[in-house]
Design an enzyme around this catalytic site. Structure first.
Site, PDB file in Angstrom:
ATOM      1  N   GLY A  73       0.856  -1.318  -0.132  1.00 40.02           N
ATOM      2  CA  GLY A  73       0.007  -0.123  -0.046  1.00 40.02           C
ATOM      3  C   GLY A  73       1.004   1.389  -0.087  1.00 40.02           C
ATOM      4  O   GLY A  73       2.255   1.169  -0.086  1.00 40.02           O
TER       5      GLY A  73
ATOM      6  N   VAL B  27       2.330  -5.499   3.468  1.00 42.58           N
ATOM      7  CA  VAL B  27       1.601  -6.492   4.262  1.00 42.58           C
ATOM      8  C   VAL B  27       2.068  -8.029   3.858  1.00 42.58           C
ATOM      9  O   VAL B  27       2.082  -8.351   2.753  1.00 42.58           O
ATOM     10  CB  VAL B  27      -0.073  -6.549   4.178  1.00 42.58           C
ATOM     11  CG1 VAL B  27      -0.864  -7.598   4.907  1.00 42.58           C
ATOM     12  CG2 VAL B  27      -0.234  -5.271   4.372  1.00 42.58           C
TER      13      VAL B  27
ATOM     14  N   ASP C 124     -10.540   7.022   3.913  1.00 42.07           N
ATOM     15  CA  ASP C 124      -9.993   6.196   2.764  1.00 42.07           C
ATOM     16  C   ASP C 124     -10.706   4.756   2.702  1.00 42.07           C
ATOM     17  O   ASP C 124      -9.957   3.645   2.436  1.00 42.07           O
ATOM     18  CB  ASP C 124      -8.375   5.609   3.234  1.00 42.07           C
ATOM     19  CG  ASP C 124      -7.801   5.462   2.092  1.00 42.07           C
ATOM     20  OD1 ASP C 124      -8.055   5.644   0.905  1.00 42.07           O
ATOM     21  OD2 ASP C 124      -6.373   4.656   1.923  1.00 42.07           O
TER      22      ASP C 124
END
Length: 612
Positions: free
Chosen positions: A353, A358, A469
């Site tokens: 991201g 991740v 977001d």
């Protein structure tokens, strides 16, 4: 009027057709019944361009006439209306008459070839006494007799705008003609009158001609007819029915009077009893109100505990101990996470991201997801603290659960519950050749997100939270395709924010495709800011297309042109019932994407629409 969502497909077609019509619209002989007429009436309430509407030779009855009459009370543009050749009777005429008392634009009204009798004509007569705009009225080929003609005649003595009146082929006799003749001695505006093919004899005809009015010199007055046996039977039957009805009413009134006397006596006794009971109930209400407050407080605490326990049961063996879930999120050594991910190896990478990567990891207990924030990003530090602070306080089935964190020097990691089915965006893109989401799964995802965001906004009574977001990339799916909102790094808080107030920021962050106009252009945040992003998610769920203004405008055109099915994700295989549900889904999405925040629904309202 029935709401747009509850209309049948045919009703919606007529509603949209009339709503967008301009100037003149003629839809005669289209088998339009009461249901379609009700939809048309709804469109007339919002249309501001239509001047002439012709609905001749259809199947509109009293119910349809009533709906159109209600529309005439608010419509400000219609000047010509034809309901000729339908099935409107006295009840429909009565509602139309009530509308004519307040309508200020209608000039020509055609009601010929219906089933209007004396009762309906009497109601219209009362309306003509106060109406100041109607110039032409056509009541040819109805069932109006002397009583109806006499009522219209009384109206002509007061009306100053009607210039043309058609009453041919009714059942008016000499008594009605004489009444109209008397009215013509007073009325100075009527220039056209048609009474041919009625039941006038020389007596009625001479009475009209003796008024000296030029409109009574026509030879058409001589074109009268003799009542047929059927018409005579109808007239006699109506008269007998009227007499019988009057007798029945008198008998009912006498009975009702006796009943009322008894009721008054009974009510006086009941009133004394109720007064005593009211006093006793008032005392009980106070006690119950106090008890309700106590139970509500206990229920709130219990539900909060259950929500947290639910998360803990799914993650009890993960890093860190949650035996005391009111305490802070546990910190773990960074080395533990380095070891679990083989020093954050590429084969452990799940995604990347704006603020970091991740990784998936196998620790004692269930599998977890580890977000490693970029060491070089100053914004990453802000995001890390914001997300840690927010998620440590959230315990909800539709919010991603944070299990622990690590922070050593510039290295910062957050550990979450693992979501094996990835993001909604990945599933819509069918990443790694995964099967397409079913309609049931998409609908449940929407409901889950709405529930999660409603919780976010209402979790703290003293302030509201903005996610800022919310997008399909940040909605994750567990093994059973239950959706959970993630990525709270941009979350903002505002004290005592209501439906009208807002918070302004000089730094607009997030994903442009999901930003509402007031946030993108001015940095204004309201409790409806995330609702706009949710609307874009709804459009993605039904189309699988990329988010943005182009998708919104294309869907707006598709809705207007009734071409929504052409925009749906081709992988969706829908039943007839599901197609209708998709239409409601799209309508809800467009409401969320309204340009003005006040026009968007709240997450609480969205839950009510989306829950099964």
């Amino acid at each position: 009027m029935v709401s747009y969502k509850k209309m049948t497909k045919r009703q919606r077609e007529w509603y949209d057709y009339v709503k967008d019509a301009s100037e003149v619209l003629s839809v005669g002989a289209n088998q339009i019944g009461d249901a379609e007429a009700q939809a048309i009436a709804g469109a007339l309430k919002v249309n501001t361009t239509l001047h002439k509407l012709f609905l001749r030779q259809n199947r509109i009855g009293n119910a349809g006439a009533k709906a159109i009459a209600e529309a005439l009370k608010v419509n400000k543009t219609l000047t010509d209306l034809s309901l000729s050749g339908n099935q409107i009777g006295d009840a429909g005429a009565h509602t139309i008459a009530e509308a004519l008392k307040v309508n200020t634009t209608l000039k020509e009204f055609y009601l010929y070839q219906n089933q209007i009798g004396d009762v309906g004509a009497q109601a219209i007569g009362e309306a003509l006494k106060v109406n100041t705009t109607l110039a032409g009225l056509d009541l040819d080929w109805n069932q109006i007799g002397d009583a109806g003609a006499q009522a219209i005649a009384e109206a002509l003595k007061e009306n100053t705008t009607l210039d043309t009146l058609y009453l041919s082929a009714n059942q008016i006799g000499d008594a009605g003609a004489k009444a109209i003749a008397e009215a013509l001695k007073v009325n100075k505006t009527l220039t056209g009158l048609d009474l041919n093919r009625n039941f006038l004899t020389s007596t009625g005809i001479n009475a009209l001609r003796q008024t000296g009015s030029t409109i009574c010199n026509s030879k058409d007055l001589d074109q009268q007819r003799v009542p047929s046996s059927v018409e005579l039977a109808q007239i006699a039957a109506r008269a007998a029915a009227n007499v019988a009805e009057i007798q029945q009413l008198r008998a009912k009134l006498a009975t009702k009077d006796q009943e009322l006397q008894q009721l008054r006596s009974d009510l006086a006794a009941k009133d004394q009893q109720l007064t005593a009971k009211d006093q006793a109930l008032a005392a009980k209400d106070q006690a119950l109100a106090a008890k309700d407050q106590e139970l509500a407080a206990q229920a709130h605490k219990l539900q909060s505990a259950l929500d947290r326990i639910d998360v803990l049961e799914h993650n009890q063996a993960a890093i860190g101990s949650f035996s005391n879930f009111d305490g802070p999120v546990p910190q773990v050594p960074l080395a533990t996470l380095v070891s679990a991910t083989n020093n954050f190896a590429t084969d452990s990478l799940l995604g990347e991201g704006a603020f970091g990567r991740v990784y998936g990891a196998s620790l004692p207990g269930p599998r977890v997801a580890i977000k490693k924030l970029s060491a070089e990003s100053k914004q990453g530090t802000v995001e890390f603290k914001s997300e840690l602070d927010s998620l440590s306080k959230f315990r909800h089935a539709n919010i991603i659960a944070i299990l622990s964190y690590a922070e050593e020097g510039d290295e910062r990691c957050l550990v979450y519950e693992f979501m094996p089915n990835g993001s909604v965006r990945d599933r819509l893109n069918r990443k790694n050749n995964t099967p397409s989401l079913t309609w049931a799964q998409r609908h449940r995802i929407a409901a889950d997100v709405a529930r999660g965001m409603h919780y976010v906004q209402t979790a703290f009574p003293d302030h509201a939270l903005f996610h800022l977001d919310l997008k399909t990339d940040n909605v994750l799916l567990d093994a059973y395709f239950n959706a959970k909102v993630s990525d709270f790094g941009l979350v903002r808080a505002a004290q005592h924010l209501d439906d009208k107030s807002y918070l302004r920021t000089q730094t607009v962050q997030g994903t442009a495709a999901y930003m509402c106009p007031e946030f993108f252009d001015e940095g204004r945040m309201t409790i409806k800011t995330d609702v706009y992003a949710f609307g874009m998610i709804l459009l993605e769920l039904v189309t699988a297309a990329k988010p943005g203004n182009r998708l919104k405008e294309e869907m707006r055109k598709a809705v207007k042109n009734q071409a929504v099915l052409g925009m749906l994700d081709s992988a969706l295989k829908l039943t007839e019932a599901e197609r209708q549900r998709v239409g409601e889904f799209v309508t809800l999405a467009m409401e969320c994407l309204e340009g003005f925040a006040d026009d968007r629904p709240s997450f609480g309202q969205l839950i009510a629409h989306l829950d099964p």
